[in-house]
Write a protein that holds these residues in place. Structure first.
Motif, PDB file in Angstrom:
ATOM      1  N   ALA A 209       0.827  -1.216   0.000  1.00 32.23           N
ATOM      2  CA  ALA A 209       0.000   0.000   0.000  1.00 32.23           C
ATOM      3  C   ALA A 209       0.859   1.262   0.000  1.00 32.23           C
ATOM      4  CB  ALA A 209      -0.938  -0.025   1.204  1.00 32.23           C
ATOM      5  N   GLU A 210       1.899   1.292   0.813  1.00 25.44           N
ATOM      6  CA  GLU A 210       2.748   2.485   0.896  1.00 25.44           C
ATOM      7  C   GLU A 210       3.453   2.775  -0.429  1.00 25.44           C
ATOM      8  OE1 GLU A 210       6.636   4.037   3.453  1.00 25.44           O
ATOM      9  OE2 GLU A 210       5.520   2.285   4.171  1.00 25.44           O
ATOM     10  N   GLN A 211       3.970   1.715  -1.064  1.00 22.66           N
ATOM     11  CA  GLN A 211       4.686   1.890  -2.326  1.00 22.66           C
ATOM     12  C   GLN A 211       3.720   2.296  -3.445  1.00 22.66           C
ATOM     13  OE1 GLN A 211       5.186  -0.793  -0.226  1.00 22.66           O
ATOM     14  NE2 GLN A 211       7.081   0.099   0.552  1.00 22.66           N
ATOM     15  N   PHE A 212       2.540   1.680  -3.495  1.00 22.67           N
ATOM     16  CA  PHE A 212       1.568   2.057  -4.524  1.00 22.67           C
ATOM     17  C   PHE A 212       1.126   3.508  -4.331  1.00 22.67           C
ATOM     18  CE2 PHE A 212       0.630  -2.678  -4.603  1.00 22.67           C
ATOM     19  CZ  PHE A 212       1.345  -2.889  -5.777  1.00 22.67           C
ATOM     20  N   ALA A 213       0.992   3.954  -3.093  1.00 24.10           N
ATOM     21  CA  ALA A 213       0.577   5.334  -2.814  1.00 24.10           C
ATOM     22  C   ALA A 213       1.644   6.334  -3.271  1.00 24.10           C
ATOM     23  CB  ALA A 213       0.291   5.499  -1.322  1.00 24.10           C
ATOM     24  N   MET A 214       2.918   5.933  -3.280  1.00 26.34           N
ATOM     25  CA  MET A 214       4.000   6.826  -3.704  1.00 26.34           C
ATOM     26  C   MET A 214       4.082   6.954  -5.224  1.00 26.34           C
ATOM     27  SD  MET A 214       7.183   6.237  -1.062  1.00 26.34           S
ATOM     28  CE  MET A 214       7.325   4.469  -1.238  1.00 26.34           C
ATOM     29  N   MET A 215       3.418   6.048  -5.945  1.00 27.98           N
ATOM     30  CA  MET A 215       3.461   6.104  -7.404  1.00 27.98           C
ATOM     31  C   MET A 215       2.605   7.267  -7.894  1.00 27.98           C
ATOM     32  SD  MET A 215       3.272   1.980  -8.101  1.00 27.98           S
ATOM     33  CE  MET A 215       3.150   2.077  -9.876  1.00 27.98           C
ATOM     34  N   LYS A 216       2.979   7.831  -9.043  1.00 25.26           N
ATOM     35  CA  LYS A 216       2.214   8.935  -9.610  1.00 25.26           C
ATOM     36  C   LYS A 216       0.801   8.444  -9.924  1.00 25.26           C
ATOM     37  CE  LYS A 216       6.064  11.380 -11.670  1.00 25.26           C
ATOM     38  NZ  LYS A 216       6.585  12.044 -12.865  1.00 25.26           N
ATOM     39  N   PRO A 217      -0.194   9.294  -9.706  1.00 19.99           N
ATOM     40  CA  PRO A 217      -1.565   8.915 -10.072  1.00 19.99           C
ATOM     41  C   PRO A 217      -1.630   8.513 -11.545  1.00 19.99           C
ATOM     42  CG  PRO A 217      -1.591  10.900  -8.758  1.00 19.99           C
ATOM     43  CD  PRO A 217      -0.138  10.612  -9.090  1.00 19.99           C
ATOM     44  N   GLY A 218      -2.352   7.459 -11.802  1.00 16.45           N
ATOM     45  CA  GLY A 218      -2.492   6.954 -13.165  1.00 16.45           C
ATOM     46  C   GLY A 218      -1.420   5.970 -13.576  1.00 16.45           C
ATOM     47  N   SER A 219      -0.450   5.714 -12.711  1.00 18.31           N
ATOM     48  CA  SER A 219       0.623   4.780 -13.040  1.00 18.31           C
ATOM     49  C   SER A 219       0.079   3.385 -13.296  1.00 18.31           C
ATOM     50  CB  SER A 219       1.640   4.705 -11.888  1.00 18.31           C
ATOM     51  OG  SER A 219       2.345   5.902 -11.760  1.00 18.31           O
ATOM     52  N   ILE A 220       0.850   2.618 -14.019  1.00 13.27           N
ATOM     53  CA  ILE A 220       0.500   1.233 -14.318  1.00 13.27           C
ATOM     54  C   ILE A 220       1.554   0.340 -13.678  1.00 13.27           C
ATOM     55  CG2 ILE A 220       0.223  -0.482 -16.142  1.00 13.27           C
ATOM     56  CD1 ILE A 220      -0.684   1.841 -17.952  1.00 13.27           C
ATOM     57  N   SER A 221       1.110  -0.603 -12.872  1.00 12.93           N
ATOM     58  CA  SER A 221       2.006  -1.542 -12.215  1.00 12.93           C
ATOM     59  C   SER A 221       2.094  -2.806 -13.062  1.00 12.93           C
ATOM     60  CB  SER A 221       1.478  -1.882 -10.812  1.00 12.93           C
ATOM     61  OG  SER A 221       2.318  -2.831 -10.204  1.00 12.93           O
ATOM     62  N   LEU A 222       3.317  -3.174 -13.446  1.00 12.08           N
ATOM     63  CA  LEU A 222       3.552  -4.397 -14.208  1.00 12.08           C
ATOM     64  C   LEU A 222       4.322  -5.355 -13.326  1.00 12.08           C
ATOM     65  CD1 LEU A 222       4.716  -2.755 -17.552  1.00 12.08           C
ATOM     66  CD2 LEU A 222       2.441  -3.616 -16.980  1.00 12.08           C
ATOM     67  N   SER A 223       3.800  -6.549 -13.160  1.00  8.20           N
ATOM     68  CA  SER A 223       4.455  -7.519 -12.295  1.00  8.20           C
ATOM     69  C   SER A 223       4.626  -8.827 -13.046  1.00  8.20           C
ATOM     70  CB  SER A 223       3.642  -7.717 -11.017  1.00  8.20           C
ATOM     71  OG  SER A 223       4.396  -8.434 -10.079  1.00  8.20           O
ATOM     72  N   THR A 224       5.869  -9.113 -13.413  1.00  6.76           N
ATOM     73  CA  THR A 224       6.174 -10.334 -14.156  1.00  6.76           C
ATOM     74  C   THR A 224       7.306 -11.123 -13.516  1.00  6.76           C
ATOM     75  OG1 THR A 224       7.715  -9.169 -15.604  1.00  6.76           O
ATOM     76  CG2 THR A 224       5.436  -9.301 -16.343  1.00  6.76           C
ATOM     77  N   ALA A 225       7.746 -10.708 -12.336  1.00  9.35           N
ATOM     78  CA  ALA A 225       8.888 -11.364 -11.700  1.00  9.35           C
ATOM     79  C   ALA A 225       8.439 -12.634 -10.971  1.00  9.35           C
ATOM     80  CB  ALA A 225       9.593 -10.404 -10.743  1.00  9.35           C
ATOM     81  N   ARG A 226       7.834 -12.483  -9.808  1.00 10.97           N
ATOM     82  CA  ARG A 226       7.344 -13.607  -9.006  1.00 10.97           C
ATOM     83  C   ARG A 226       6.115 -13.157  -8.251  1.00 10.97           C
ATOM     84  NH1 ARG A 226       9.643 -16.318 -11.980  1.00 10.97           N
ATOM     85  NH2 ARG A 226      11.599 -17.418 -11.676  1.00 10.97           N
ATOM     86  N   GLY A 227       5.161 -14.061  -8.096  1.00 13.71           N
ATOM     87  CA  GLY A 227       3.989 -13.769  -7.287  1.00 13.71           C
ATOM     88  C   GLY A 227       4.417 -13.559  -5.848  1.00 13.71           C
ATOM     89  N   GLY A 228       3.775 -12.638  -5.181  1.00 13.69           N
ATOM     90  CA  GLY A 228       4.111 -12.363  -3.790  1.00 13.69           C
ATOM     91  C   GLY A 228       4.970 -11.126  -3.626  1.00 13.69           C
ATOM     92  N   ILE A 229       5.599 -10.652  -4.708  1.00 14.66           N
ATOM     93  CA  ILE A 229       6.374  -9.416  -4.616  1.00 14.66           C
ATOM     94  C   ILE A 229       5.421  -8.246  -4.441  1.00 14.66           C
ATOM     95  CG2 ILE A 229       7.872  -7.840  -5.903  1.00 14.66           C
ATOM     96  CD1 ILE A 229       9.229 -10.408  -7.021  1.00 14.66           C
ATOM     97  N   HIS A 230       4.303  -8.293  -5.154  1.00 15.95           N
ATOM     98  CA  HIS A 230       3.281  -7.259  -4.938  1.00 15.95           C
ATOM     99  C   HIS A 230       2.198  -7.830  -4.024  1.00 15.95           C
ATOM    100  CE1 HIS A 230       1.661  -9.502  -8.423  1.00 15.95           C
ATOM    101  NE2 HIS A 230       0.488  -9.210  -7.905  1.00 15.95           N
ATOM    102  N   ASP A 231       1.750  -7.014  -3.117  1.00 15.05           N
ATOM    103  CA  ASP A 231       0.665  -7.381  -2.208  1.00 15.05           C
ATOM    104  C   ASP A 231      -0.634  -7.244  -2.998  1.00 15.05           C
ATOM    105  OD1 ASP A 231      -1.477  -7.262  -0.374  1.00 15.05           O
ATOM    106  OD2 ASP A 231      -0.233  -6.351   1.172  1.00 15.05           O
ATOM    107  N   GLU A 232      -1.272  -8.368  -3.295  1.00 15.17           N
ATOM    108  CA  GLU A 232      -2.450  -8.349  -4.161  1.00 15.17           C
ATOM    109  C   GLU A 232      -3.587  -7.521  -3.574  1.00 15.17           C
ATOM    110  OE1 GLU A 232      -3.472 -12.326  -5.444  1.00 15.17           O
ATOM    111  OE2 GLU A 232      -1.463 -12.649  -6.265  1.00 15.17           O
ATOM    112  N   ALA A 233      -3.799  -7.573  -2.271  1.00 15.47           N
ATOM    113  CA  ALA A 233      -4.877  -6.788  -1.648  1.00 15.47           C
ATOM    114  C   ALA A 233      -4.577  -5.294  -1.764  1.00 15.47           C
ATOM    115  CB  ALA A 233      -5.056  -7.196  -0.189  1.00 15.47           C
TER     116      ALA A 233
END
Length: 139
Positions: free
Chosen positions: A21-45
């Protein structure tokens, strides 16, 4: 304007949920998160919340904490999420080419010819000796 953010790291204790949540909040509004490394790196909730609130413009995912994701995974219900399997780039044709190349190299080796893509050249002479002990002096 959208700004992509990608994560490229292994899943370790210290990288689990490093995108929360903290890292997503620091991203610029409208940003697109791409996750292709490993599941669990991004908090899905946390990602779901950032997308649902409109802070993030979208997400592209091919890795999940649970592989494959459940059909009712909350992220899959969002229109601004593009999801694929982690092996999306592997096609039937690609697999067929790998199998054909492997079979060709095995055939070449059995005929005593060094294969062009030998990964461990230090064992080649040992292989030839073993081949000779099993097959004799076949040409």
């Amino acid at each position: 304007m959208s700004y992509p953010c990608t994560a490229h790291c292994p899943l370790l204790t210290q990288t689990r949920h490093m995108m929360g949540a903290e890292q997503f909040a620091m991203m610029k509004p409208g940003s697109i998160s791409l996750s292709t490394a490993r599941g669990g790196i991004h908090d899905e909730a946390a990602l779901f919340s950032a997308l649902k609130s409109g802070h993030l413009g979208g997400a592209g995912l091919d890795v999940w904490e649970q592989e494959p994701p459940r059909h009712d995974a909350p992220l899959l219900s969002l229109p601004n999420v593009v999801a694929s399997f982690h092996t999306a780039g592997v096609s039937h044709g690609g697999r067929r080419n790998v199998a054909r190349s492997s079979a060709s190299q095995i055939s070449s080796m059995l005929n005593g010819n060094r294969p062009p893509h030998l990964l461990n050249p230090e064992v080649w002479e040992r292989f030839l000796a073993r081949r000779k002990s099993v097959l004799g002096d076949v040409v």
